[in-house]
Design a protein around this motif. Sequence first.
Motif, PDB file in Angstrom:
ATOM      1  N   TRP A 246      58.819 102.375  56.170  1.00 49.87           N
ATOM      2  CA  TRP A 246      58.090 101.263  56.788  1.00 49.87           C
ATOM      3  C   TRP A 246      57.254 100.525  55.762  1.00 49.87           C
ATOM      4  O   TRP A 246      56.622 101.136  54.900  1.00 49.87           O
ATOM      5  N   PHE A 247      57.220  99.216  55.912  1.00 49.94           N
ATOM      6  CA  PHE A 247      56.374  98.341  55.106  1.00 49.94           C
ATOM      7  C   PHE A 247      55.390  97.690  56.078  1.00 49.94           C
ATOM      8  O   PHE A 247      55.802  97.007  57.024  1.00 49.94           O
ATOM      9  N   VAL A 248      54.098  97.986  55.881  1.00 48.90           N
ATOM     10  CA  VAL A 248      53.069  97.446  56.787  1.00 48.90           C
ATOM     11  C   VAL A 248      52.190  96.494  55.981  1.00 48.90           C
ATOM     12  O   VAL A 248      51.193  96.910  55.370  1.00 48.90           O
ATOM     13  N   PRO A 249      52.548  95.212  55.933  1.00 51.87           N
ATOM     14  CA  PRO A 249      51.802  94.263  55.114  1.00 51.87           C
ATOM     15  C   PRO A 249      50.604  93.681  55.856  1.00 51.87           C
ATOM     16  O   PRO A 249      50.537  93.738  57.096  1.00 51.87           O
ATOM     17  N   HIS A 250      49.698  93.106  55.067  1.00 57.39           N
ATOM     18  CA  HIS A 250      48.633  92.286  55.656  1.00 57.39           C
ATOM     19  C   HIS A 250      49.292  91.167  56.457  1.00 57.39           C
ATOM     20  O   HIS A 250      50.263  90.549  56.020  1.00 57.39           O
ATOM     21  N   GLN A 251      48.728  90.906  57.641  1.00 58.87           N
ATOM     22  CA  GLN A 251      49.340  89.949  58.570  1.00 58.87           C
ATOM     23  C   GLN A 251      48.629  88.598  58.462  1.00 58.87           C
ATOM     24  O   GLN A 251      47.748  88.290  59.264  1.00 58.87           O
ATOM     25  N   ALA A 262      61.739  89.965  51.407  1.00 57.72           N
ATOM     26  CA  ALA A 262      63.005  89.544  50.788  1.00 57.72           C
ATOM     27  C   ALA A 262      62.989  89.834  49.291  1.00 57.72           C
ATOM     28  O   ALA A 262      63.964  90.338  48.730  1.00 57.72           O
ATOM     29  N   LYS A 263      61.848  89.544  48.635  1.00 60.94           N
ATOM     30  CA  LYS A 263      61.767  89.771  47.183  1.00 60.94           C
ATOM     31  C   LYS A 263      61.888  91.264  46.853  1.00 60.94           C
ATOM     32  O   LYS A 263      62.461  91.636  45.829  1.00 60.94           O
ATOM     33  N   LEU A 264      61.355  92.113  47.746  1.00 64.03           N
ATOM     34  CA  LEU A 264      61.448  93.554  47.530  1.00 64.03           C
ATOM     35  C   LEU A 264      62.831  94.086  47.908  1.00 64.03           C
ATOM     36  O   LEU A 264      63.180  95.217  47.567  1.00 64.03           O
ATOM     37  N   GLY A 265      63.587  93.290  48.671  1.00 66.79           N
ATOM     38  CA  GLY A 265      64.898  93.736  49.139  1.00 66.79           C
ATOM     39  C   GLY A 265      64.807  94.690  50.310  1.00 66.79           C
ATOM     40  O   GLY A 265      65.629  95.590  50.478  1.00 66.79           O
ATOM     41  N   LEU A 266      63.776  94.495  51.151  1.00 68.31           N
ATOM     42  CA  LEU A 266      63.581  95.352  52.323  1.00 68.31           C
ATOM     43  C   LEU A 266      64.292  94.778  53.543  1.00 68.31           C
ATOM     44  O   LEU A 266      64.127  93.589  53.829  1.00 68.31           O
ATOM     45  N   PRO A 267      65.037  95.602  54.284  1.00 69.18           N
ATOM     46  CA  PRO A 267      65.607  95.105  55.537  1.00 69.18           C
ATOM     47  C   PRO A 267      64.482  94.727  56.514  1.00 69.18           C
ATOM     48  O   PRO A 267      63.471  95.442  56.575  1.00 69.18           O
ATOM     49  N   THR A 268      64.653  93.630  57.256  1.00 69.83           N
ATOM     50  CA  THR A 268      63.556  93.153  58.127  1.00 69.83           C
ATOM     51  C   THR A 268      63.145  94.191  59.168  1.00 69.83           C
ATOM     52  O   THR A 268      61.993  94.220  59.579  1.00 69.83           O
ATOM     53  N   GLU A 269      64.082  95.069  59.566  1.00 61.11           N
ATOM     54  CA  GLU A 269      63.705  96.052  60.601  1.00 61.11           C
ATOM     55  C   GLU A 269      62.739  97.116  60.084  1.00 61.11           C
ATOM     56  O   GLU A 269      62.167  97.871  60.872  1.00 61.11           O
ATOM     57  N   SER A 291      48.597 100.665  63.952  1.00 65.46           N
ATOM     58  CA  SER A 291      48.379 101.255  65.276  1.00 65.46           C
ATOM     59  C   SER A 291      49.499 100.886  66.237  1.00 65.46           C
ATOM     60  O   SER A 291      49.948 101.720  67.026  1.00 65.46           O
ATOM     61  N   VAL A 292      49.955  99.633  66.165  1.00 69.11           N
ATOM     62  CA  VAL A 292      51.056  99.199  67.026  1.00 69.11           C
ATOM     63  C   VAL A 292      52.313 100.011  66.718  1.00 69.11           C
ATOM     64  O   VAL A 292      52.983 100.535  67.612  1.00 69.11           O
ATOM     65  N   ALA A 293      52.618 100.169  65.421  1.00 68.05           N
ATOM     66  CA  ALA A 293      53.862 100.847  65.031  1.00 68.05           C
ATOM     67  C   ALA A 293      53.801 102.359  65.257  1.00 68.05           C
ATOM     68  O   ALA A 293      54.839 102.996  65.446  1.00 68.05           O
TER      69      ALA A 293
END
Length: 323
Positions: A246-251, A262-269, A291-293
């Motif tokens: 999981w990638f949890v970025p600042h929103q 995209a730059k990291l090559g992470l699937p959107t899911e 918390s949501v995830a």
Amino acid sequence: RIRSIVRGVGSYLPQRVLTNDELAKTVDTSDEWIQQRVGIKERHIAAEGEFTSDLAVAAARAALDNAGLTPDDIDLIIVATTTPDYTFPAAATLVQMKLGMRHGFAFDLQAVCSGFVYAVTTADSHIKNGLARRVLVIGAETFTRLLDWTDRTTCVLFGDGAGAMILEGVELAEDEPERGILASALRSDGQHWDKLYVDGGPSSTGTAGHVHMQGPEVFRHAVGKITDVVYATLEKSGYTVADLDWFVPHQANKRIIDGAGAKLGLPTEKVVTTVDIHANTSAASVPLALSVAVADGRIKPGDLVMLEAMGGGFTWGASLIRW
Ligand code: ACO
């Protein structure tokens, strides 16, 4: 080996929801413009008389419940916030009082939108240095109080809320695999201070001030800085992007999140996104998304989770956690 493991998370959002359509009645904007440019549909707004420490306490109680702990079990509170109730004392000491805690210590940490990642990293150091065993780390903001509601370039972007995480120091046995916080990286560069700032403060104007932002400049720096610090964190830990669950970025902005993913090559899911329903809640955004995830069952024990944030200063940072 002492490691800081996650015991629980929790969050709180003020009741009042402000939609883009409602905003468009008072300022020259539209739901379409906001959704297209930043991916925000709505945001929560704290009620009159509802302060940052109130939001923080509600999130803290939720995290304590999630962990099966009480305030007696906590020995340090760190509140990451840009919008403390008062210039002093720290919101963290008000949270300590409201939780009925008379022991331990508490302080605020100011790194704007990167505040939660900075606070998690600071908590981890305190645990590893033996200064604390269980730390309540909170990101809490009533950020909308810093907005000029007639400035359409900023007032559509932000919201209020709070999220909390409890970290606990555990001694791992020699043969036990690594878990908890595996690595972090923090950066800042004050040369960029006036690209995103609030034009007030006790030492300058004596007022709280309002948010000012050079939006395109912030955008230009965001994706590169975010990906740099994510790679730095991965390098320290020996993992690669492909290992992340999981990638949890600042929103802040859906386009920045998508660009970094995209730059990291992470699937959107694998990317947790809540900016559509929370907007940018500054230091609260990462723990709110976490918390949501966790609540919806995406993030599970054993998962490899990358937290990341970038904000005013500029400040930026990332933290890798084996959940
Ligand atoms: N509604 C309608 N029109 C708007 C609005 C709005 N809310 N805001 C700006 N506009 C207009 C501008 O006035 C301008 O009009 P003009 O061409 O007639 O002068 C036009 O839209 C384009 O303005 P730009 O600022 O060039 O718009 P841009 O495409 O760069 O988008 C935005 C602005 C969304 C702020 C973008 O720069 C961005 O996403 N920047 C990143 C900022 C960010 O995410 N900040 C969050 C805090 S930082 C952090 O947490 C990382």
